[in-house]
Enzyme design. Structure first.
Site, short mmCIF file in Angstrom:
data_model
loop_
_atom_site.label_atom_id
_atom_site.label_comp_id
_atom_site.label_asym_id
_atom_site.label_seq_id
_atom_site.Cartn_x
_atom_site.Cartn_y
_atom_site.Cartn_z
N LYS A 34 -0.90 -4.69 -6.86
CA LYS A 34 -1.76 -3.65 -6.28
C LYS A 34 -1.29 -3.33 -4.86
CE LYS A 34 -5.04 -7.14 -4.66
NZ LYS A 34 -6.37 -7.76 -4.85
N TYR A 265 0.48 2.14 28.07
CA TYR A 265 -0.85 2.76 28.19
C TYR A 265 -1.81 1.88 28.98
CZ TYR A 265 0.11 6.47 24.84
OH TYR A 265 0.62 7.58 24.21
C1 LIG Z 1 -6.03 -9.13 -5.16
C2 LIG Z 1 -6.56 -9.86 -6.30
C3 LIG Z 1 -5.87 -10.98 -6.79
C4 LIG Z 1 -4.67 -11.58 -6.08
O1 LIG Z 1 -5.13 -12.27 -4.94
P1 LIG Z 1 -4.14 -13.10 -3.99
O2 LIG Z 1 -5.05 -13.84 -3.09
O3 LIG Z 1 -3.34 -12.08 -3.27
O4 LIG Z 1 -3.31 -13.95 -4.86
C5 LIG Z 1 -6.32 -11.57 -7.95
N1 LIG Z 1 -7.42 -11.09 -8.59
C6 LIG Z 1 -8.13 -10.03 -8.12
C7 LIG Z 1 -9.34 -9.56 -8.87
C8 LIG Z 1 -7.72 -9.39 -6.97
O5 LIG Z 1 -8.42 -8.34 -6.51
#
Ligand SMILES: *Cc1c(COP(=O)(O)O)cnc(C)c1O
Length: 369
Positions: A34, A265
């Site tokens: 993702k 800045y």
């Molecule tokens: C993002 C996510 C993962 C992976 O999590 P990590 O901590 O990056 O390994 C697994 N399951 C779900 C539902 C997630 O949203």
């Protein structure tokens, strides 16, 4: 091609991390890609892993799943982050497997599927065992009733997500596992046995929490080499994963500034003595947390050097006084050996996930096989 601001992503390291997680878990791996594979590039990462034998992928939303199909991914693609009615056609057209988070959504999708001429309609049902965000919270008997009568949908998987997976000092995860097991057992007793049972993100795999492995695990951050830090009583990490990404940007200018000169800045930094200041071609638009103003570090010629002044949109400034060999056109390493995304996150008061996900589009991506 020369770049002014680029990440190098080792697909070999992603594959090595995948193998290591598979060894540690001993069950099927669902590679979480993702958010553009935590900005490592979902299409490249998923393609490399599929060629390496991976069969399961997880994304957050339908659009991410469609992109993977269009890139030629053939494996199962689980859409974890719910969907809206207007996304049902895309789930169908691209053979995506939705996670179902409520019985009303299950019925909507069932009605949609029933109107189609044919097809296989695998779904994974998520139980909310304590995350309190998405997931079915109704009594298990109602879930059983709904799943007994869900054709043409095919109940393929049961899942949940832990709220505090790297916290071994709280009862949260054991409580969630117990609630999940209770639901799974009730379903099995009712003759509803899902082929895929998955609970674990990276942390349970990394820390060897076997009770949470089910038939598949869903590591994300650890595929990219992070997520090795747990709470004080966390067991030793059982998987040796390493970062796959390094981030470099060019030194645009090196200026000799007299004692007392202001930099950046709001003049947040004044040279305490005559100083050599390097101006680097990256800023918060590229993903350098603004919180690192006067606080972050980078590696130049093998030495850790401090950020001075505010992080700007397109530039940061480093004190290179202690690195006389640094030159214009040379590189500053923002994330790499000696200072990784975890170090950057700690100094910024954020988490490694948000540092990786914050990498901007303007940063070129170079793949090493
Ligand atoms: C993002 C996510 C993962 C992976 O999590 P990590 O901590 O990056 O390994 C697994 N399951 C779900 C539902 C997630 O949203």
């Amino acid at each position: 091609m020369m770049y002014r601001n680029w990440v190098e992503i080792s697909l070999a390291q992603v594959r090595a991390n995948y193998d290591e997680l598979k060894r540690a878990a001993g069950v099927e791996i669902c590679a979480v890609v993702k958010a553009d594979a935590y900005r490592h590039g979902a299409e490249r990462v998923a393609s490399a892993l599929e060629a390496h034998g991976a069969r399961w992928f997880a994304v957050s939303n339908t659009e991410e799943g469609v992109k993977l199909r269009q890139a030629g991914i053939n494996g199962h693609i689980i859409v974890m982050g719910d969907f809206l009615p207007f996304e049902q056609e895309a789930l169908r057209d691209y053979s995506l497997t939705p996670v179902i988070h409520s019985l009303s959504r299950l019925r909507d999708y069932q009605r949609f599927a029933a109107q189609q001429p044919s097809g296989d309609w695998p779904v994974h049902v998520k139980l909310d065992t304590g995350m309190g965000r998405l997931g079915v919270r109704t009594a298990i008997q109602q879930v059983i009733d709904a799943l007994r009568d869900c054709a043409p949908l095919r109940f393929e998987g049961l899942t949940t997500h832990f709220a505090a997976a790297s916290d071994f000092d709280s009862p949260q995860t054991p409580n969630q596992i117990a609630r999940f097991e209770h639901g799974l057992t009730a379903l099995q007793v009712a003759g509803l046995t899902p082929a895929m049972v998955h609970m674990s993100s990276s942390a349970p795999v990394v820390f060897g929490l076997k009770q949470a492995f089910g038939t598949m695990v869903r590591p994300g951050i650890s595929l990219y080499g992070y997520g090795l830090h747990g709470s004080p009583s966390a067991p030793a990490a059982q998987a040796t994963v390493k970062p796959a990404l390094t981030w470099n940007a060019r030194i645009l200018e090196i200026r000799d500034m007299p004692a007392g000169a202001a930099v950046g800045y709001n003049a947040r930094w004044h040279a305490p003595c005559a100083s050599r200041i390097g101006v680097i071609a990256c800023g918060y638009a590229d993903g350098i947390p603004h919180q690192l103003s006067c606080k972050g570090h980078a590696v130049v010629a093998g030495q850790l050097v401090p950020f001075v002044g505010a992080v700007s949109m397109d530039l940061i400034t480093l004190d290179l006084t202690s690195v006389p060999q640094a030159q214009c056109g040379g590189t500053a390493t923002l994330i790499g050996p000696g200072y990784d995304a975890e170090d950057m996150a700690r100094e910024a008061g954020v988490i490694s996930y948000s540092v990786l996900c914050g990498l901007g589009n303007r940063v070129a991506r170079v793949y090493l096989d």
